[in-house]
Design a protein around this motif. Structure first.
Motif, mmCIF file in Angstrom:
data_model
loop_
_atom_site.group_PDB
_atom_site.id
_atom_site.type_symbol
_atom_site.label_atom_id
_atom_site.label_comp_id
_atom_site.label_asym_id
_atom_site.label_seq_id
_atom_site.Cartn_x
_atom_site.Cartn_y
_atom_site.Cartn_z
ATOM 1 N N LYS A 76 7.600 -8.806 1.407
ATOM 2 C CA LYS A 76 7.138 -8.693 0.018
ATOM 3 C C LYS A 76 8.116 -9.382 -0.926
ATOM 4 C CE LYS A 76 6.456 -5.315 -3.675
ATOM 5 N NZ LYS A 76 6.541 -3.890 -4.038
ATOM 6 N N GLU A 111 3.060 -2.464 -6.869
ATOM 7 C CA GLU A 111 4.068 -1.412 -6.951
ATOM 8 C C GLU A 111 3.687 -0.184 -6.135
ATOM 9 O OE1 GLU A 111 4.958 -0.537 -11.045
ATOM 10 O OE2 GLU A 111 5.686 -2.560 -11.405
ATOM 11 N N GLY A 112 4.672 0.320 -5.393
ATOM 12 C CA GLY A 112 4.510 1.569 -4.667
ATOM 13 C C GLY A 112 3.758 1.463 -3.351
ATOM 14 N N LEU A 113 3.414 0.260 -2.922
ATOM 15 C CA LEU A 113 2.683 0.104 -1.668
ATOM 16 C C LEU A 113 3.631 -0.318 -0.548
ATOM 17 C CD1 LEU A 113 -0.541 -1.697 -2.924
ATOM 18 C CD2 LEU A 113 -0.214 0.737 -2.448
ATOM 19 N N ASP A 114 3.296 0.074 0.670
ATOM 20 C CA ASP A 114 4.144 -0.265 1.811
ATOM 21 C C ASP A 114 3.713 -1.586 2.452
ATOM 22 O OD1 ASP A 114 1.970 0.229 3.586
ATOM 23 O OD2 ASP A 114 2.612 2.303 3.936
ATOM 24 N N HIS A 115 4.473 -1.997 3.454
ATOM 25 C CA HIS A 115 4.272 -3.263 4.157
ATOM 26 C C HIS A 115 2.827 -3.406 4.631
ATOM 27 C CE1 HIS A 115 5.628 -6.627 6.727
ATOM 28 N NE2 HIS A 115 4.792 -6.147 7.633
ATOM 29 N N GLU A 116 2.294 -2.406 5.265
ATOM 30 C CA GLU A 116 0.935 -2.473 5.807
ATOM 31 C C GLU A 116 -0.108 -2.541 4.692
ATOM 32 O OE1 GLU A 116 -2.966 -1.297 6.709
ATOM 33 O OE2 GLU A 116 -1.627 0.119 5.703
ATOM 34 N N GLN A 117 0.036 -1.741 3.643
ATOM 35 C CA GLN A 117 -0.938 -1.721 2.551
ATOM 36 C C GLN A 117 -1.007 -3.065 1.830
ATOM 37 O OE1 GLN A 117 0.886 1.705 0.688
ATOM 38 N NE2 GLN A 117 -0.954 2.954 1.087
ATOM 39 N N ASP A 123 -5.613 3.093 -2.633
ATOM 40 C CA ASP A 123 -5.097 4.405 -3.044
ATOM 41 C C ASP A 123 -5.737 4.990 -4.304
ATOM 42 O OD1 ASP A 123 -3.958 2.937 -5.120
ATOM 43 O OD2 ASP A 123 -1.887 3.366 -4.565
#
Length: 177
Positions: free
Chosen positions: A103, A41-47, A168
């Motif tokens: 995702k 949850e809350g992470l972007d494509h790269e992360q 993070d």
């Protein structure tokens, strides 16, 4: 079904304190299943795809792997129908995600695998015997598979916890209430 749906007295973790064997095993598995989804949850494509170890381990790859093993151990081994896969789980392709795998595709795949596994768990007795494709001569009970998948999912949830902390700083084994 999540661990909060389990009938009977439950502790703060949603685990039934006085449940039957199948109910308790299922609640434990669900708790770890929910944790792996929370880690995304809350992470972007790269992360989600960032290799965090020398072997290339990443969060989304771990979820793809868990979907693959849910299908293999719970569904295929007990004669259920597995959806056609776009990767080869026997050559570790389930551990990696390509740029063309969003995702949503991986999360939905995991959800379908979980639903199919839950159907088998709900309909079979704990003593039912299955035969994994990669070990055709070895019969395994649903009870054994439940314990194995609790271990497998908890192990990878721990990996995901470490990866998420490195990304993070967020930690924990379940979503805060």
């Amino acid at each position: 079904m999540t661990s909060q749906d389990v009938q009977g007295v439950t502790g703060t973790s949603g685990m039934p304190y006085a449940g039957g064997e199948k109910e308790t095993l299922r609640a434990s598995l669900d708790r770890h299943r929910d944790a792996v989804l929370w880690k995304l949850e809350g992470l972007d494509h790269e992360q989600l795809r960032r290799p965090m170890t020398p072997s290339g381990t990443n969060l989304l790859g771990l979820l793809k792997h868990l979907g693959s093993v849910e299908y293999g151990w719970f569904v295929q081994a007990f004669g259920g129908e597995v959806e056609p896969l776009w990767f080869d789980p026997y050559s570790a392709e389930d551990m990696w995600v390509g740029e063309d795998e969003p995702k949503t595709r991986i999360v939905e795949f995991y959800g379908r695998a979980r639903t199919a596994a839950d159907h088998m768990i709900s309909t079979l007795p704990l003593d039912a015997l299955g035969h994994p494709a990669w070990r055709r001569d070895d019969a395994v009970s649903l009870r054994w598979v439940l314990v194995h998948m609790i271990e497998e999912t908890a192990r990878h949830a721990g990996h995901m916890d470490i990866l998420r902390e490195l990304i993070d700083g967020k930690t924990g084994d379940h979503r805060p209430r």
